[in-house]
Write an enzyme that holds these catalytic residues in place. Structure first.
Site, PDB file in Angstrom:
ATOM      1  N   GLU A 324       0.843  -1.207   0.000  1.00 10.63           N
ATOM      2  CA  GLU A 324       0.000   0.000   0.000  1.00 10.63           C
ATOM      3  C   GLU A 324       0.875   1.253   0.000  1.00 10.63           C
ATOM      4  OE1 GLU A 324      -3.690  -1.850   2.599  1.00 10.63           O
ATOM      5  OE2 GLU A 324      -2.114  -0.790   3.678  1.00 10.63           O
ATOM      6  N   CYS A 420     -10.273  -0.222   7.511  1.00 15.06           N
ATOM      7  CA  CYS A 420      -9.909   1.118   7.968  1.00 15.06           C
ATOM      8  C   CYS A 420     -10.615   2.217   7.190  1.00 15.06           C
ATOM      9  CB  CYS A 420      -8.395   1.307   7.907  1.00 15.06           C
ATOM     10  SG  CYS A 420      -7.670   0.879   6.308  1.00 15.06           S
TER      11      CYS A 420
END
Length: 656
Positions: A324, A420
């Site tokens: 990421e 998240c």
């Protein structure tokens, strides 16, 4: 650097033709939906177990911890979204829900102040043995942020007392003093939270701990020593790592976690994108408070690296699914990119704190870019489906069939095992009022054009501003301004870079021949006592935008942008094989009738579709220039995948 102040609760109330829908959606749909998710009541959704983890830790039920090691943070971000919404309007039912989970959290907290359900349930003897990977400080940070928000909204102290007890415990565990841990978080976040707690309590120790975490990062061998103590066992693989300096995909872990250098020597955004922008946010916030030039210069260098070399046109950051993470300059692939929703949210946080240091339109331009494109695109129009990854090109069958692309979901999901992003969207949109203005001694700075009513406190006086607009669908903004003094005060208006400096300003019907200053703002200074009206007209028209030629993925292509909104092609309107479409570079884009996601602006232009023998059995054919002229329909990127599944494309082939 001047003192640029952010607005506080009750200074700004959003009443906007565009954003009020989304704020109401968060209140009425998103928060209730996520409450059901956190309690595992949504059929066929990815299990959460997050609230049950707290129940187990509190001794209210039997069982084992379930989920990611940082699962607690989903509850904390939900709580912050609740607090931000309650700042706008109290709601007894919603407060009762929040209070019920706060009771469980308070009961789960260890007597010492420690609070992390994974370790409380599964491995209490391993607390603080893997600060790098296990995110105890990250979870603590999100909880403190949620507690502060809820306390400011309701005045209820129970959750705030839990947060203070936790923060006091952290001050006892970490720091420069002998006997304390000389470490810092693997996943940055706690720094932001401690600064918010400092603002509410005035307790210097919270500011000092936030500053310690920033100042110490990259200056010692804390993570390396911790790594050796646990026999080089990785939390994620549960396996022993033989190469300690290069053991997360293609990234050295020091780069991946931004401790490769002391923060003041860092000049580029590297590693995990969310962790990076959360850290840069705290750095910029601390610089604004201490007036330290060296720290601010580091922030400025990193900011420039992001926006000049690593930023997607949609406001996305983090080009690769491998970790990421940021990759390298101009590496901005469209169909494999990551652009995590949380990363764009963190970029907005970073931009806001940079505006506390200096007023420059680059920060507000990027806030706007991220908000109207990637952040809104991370959620559907109904508020119950979400994107974690925000690609700029999608062909569904390749997403499902290619392991290099299966992180890209061609449809929004009900939830995620690592969830998240959805509660991050909720807390950000609920607190959107915080990003519209800043103020200093005698000036109110208008950064975002969002309808609102505000009372902006300057050093000695107050400016009342009512902003009305149909932004982002047109560029006309009206500001009704009054002041409590005859003394001249200043209203500073951002002129977005996308407007090309084409704008008209009138004050009380009189045209003002003014130019934007080098920072991109127009300054209007006068006596605002009484009732005065500013009208700003920005030229907002569809434009084809080219990428820097160093972005090899976009050669011969252009993106359609109108004001802050990026557009895309969808299969729903244009049929399959979007790559066969070539847009006429000279096409005049006109508004097309139809609605998508309430009132939105759909555009239609001219182009061609190649007449290739695509469905014949042979895989390759002799090249043919045969093509037919077609109408090309483009829709706002943030609204893609709200009607049906199918292909999507932002960067379009162009020709004449």
């Amino acid at each position: 650097m001047s003192d640029y102040r952010l607005l506080k609760k009750n200074e700004c109330e959003i009443k906007d033709s565009f954003w009020s829908y989304y704020i109401d959606l968060v209140r009425e749909k998103v928060i209730p939906y996520q409450w059901e998710i956190l309690n595992d009541r949504i059929e066929d959704a990815e299990p959460s177990h997050a609230i049950d983890n707290f129940r187990i830790a509190a001794g209210e039920m039997e069982g084992h911890f379930y989920g990611e090691v940082f699962q607690d943070s989903d509850v904390s971000k939900w709580l912050e979204a609740v607090g931000n919404i309650l700042m706008l309007e109290r709601d007894e039912k919603l407060e009762a829900q929040a209070d019920s989970v706060i009771d469980i959290i308070a009961k789960a907290q260890d007597e010492s102040g420690y609070l992390d359900t994974y370790f409380l349930i599964e491995a209490p003897e391993k607390k603080w043995t893997n600060v790098l990977e296990c995110h105890e400080l990250y979870c603590a940070g999100h909880f403190i942020e949620g507690a502060v928000s809820y306390y400011l909204a309701t005045g209820k102290k129970k959750v705030f007392d839990v947060a203070v007890k936790l923060a006091d415990y952290l001050c006892d565990v970490f720091g420069k003093e002998e006997g304390k841990m000389h470490g810092y978080p693997g996943h940055q976040e706690i720094e932001i939270a401690l600064l918010k707690l400092y603002d509410v309590t005035g307790s210097e120790k919270y500011f000092e701990l936030a500053q310690y975490f920033i100042d110490t990062r990259g200056t010692n061998r804390f993570f390396e020593e911790e790594f050796e103590k646990r026999d080089r066992i990785c939390q994620w693989t549960k396996a022993k790592v033989e190469e300690p300096n290069r053991w997360y995909n293609q990234f050295p872990y020091s780069y991946y976690n931004q401790f490769h250098l002391p923060v003041r020597r860092q000049k580029e955004a590297v590693g995990h994108a969310v962790r990076g922008v959360y850290m840069y946010t705290a750095m910029a916030d601390i610089a604004s408070r201490t007036k330290e030039k060296e720290l601010f210069d580091a922030c400025k260098n990193i900011w420039n690296n992001i926006v000049q070399k690593q930023l997607y046109i949609t406001g996305g950051i983090g080009a690769t699914h491998s970790g990421e993470a940021f990759t390298t300059a101009y590496d901005l692939p469209n169909d494999t990119n990551y652009s995590e929703t949380c990363a764009s949210i963190g970029l907005v946080f970073f931009a806001q704190k940079m505006l506390k240091n200096e007023v420059n339109r680059t920060y507000a331009d990027v806030m706007e870019q991220a908000l109207y494109n990637t952040i809104l695109g991370g959620m559907n129009y109904e508020g119950n489906r979400f994107f974690y990854v925000n690609p700029l090109e999608v062909v569904p069958e390749t997403c499902y069939g290619n392991t290099e692309r299966n992180h890209v979901k061609p449809v929004r999901q009900k939830w995620f095992s690592c969830a998240c992003c959805p509660p991050n969207i909720a807390r950000t949109l609920a607190g959107l009022w915080q990003y519209i203005y800043t103020a200093d001694e005698d000036t109110a700075y208008v950064h975002l054009y969002i309808g609102n009513e505000s009372k902006i406190r300057l050093s000695e006086h107050t400016l009342c501003v009512r902003q009305t607009t149909e932004y982002p669908w047109n560029g006309n903004i009206t500001l009704d301004v009054s002041a409590d003094t005859d003394e001249p005060l200043t209203v500073a208006l951002r002129i977005p870079a996308w407007s090309g400096e084409q704008f008209v300003i009138t004050v009380d019907g009189v045209c003002h021949e003014v130019s934007a200053q080098p920072n991109g703002y127009v300054y209007l200074k006068q006596n605002w006592n009484g009732n005065h009206r500013i009208v700003l007209e920005l030229v907002m028209k569809p434009e084809l935008i080219q990428a820097n030629r160093r972005v090899h993925y976009n050669g011969g292509r252009a993106a359609l942008v109108c004001g802050p909104v990026v557009y895309c092609l969808e299969e729903e309107d244009n049929g399959r094989y979007l790559n066969q479409i070539m847009v006429d570079a000279k096409s005049e884009w006109k508004e097309k009738e139809g609605t998508l996601g309430g009132r939105s602006r759909i555009l239609e232009g001219r182009g061609w579709r190649e007449q290739m023998r695509t469905d014949q059995e042979s895989l390759y054919h002799v090249y043919s220039e045969d093509r037919e002229e077609i109408a090309v329909t483009a829709v706002p990127y943030f609204l893609w995948n709200n009607r049906s599944d199918g292909e999507m494309q932002v960067w379009m082939r162009v020709g004449r």
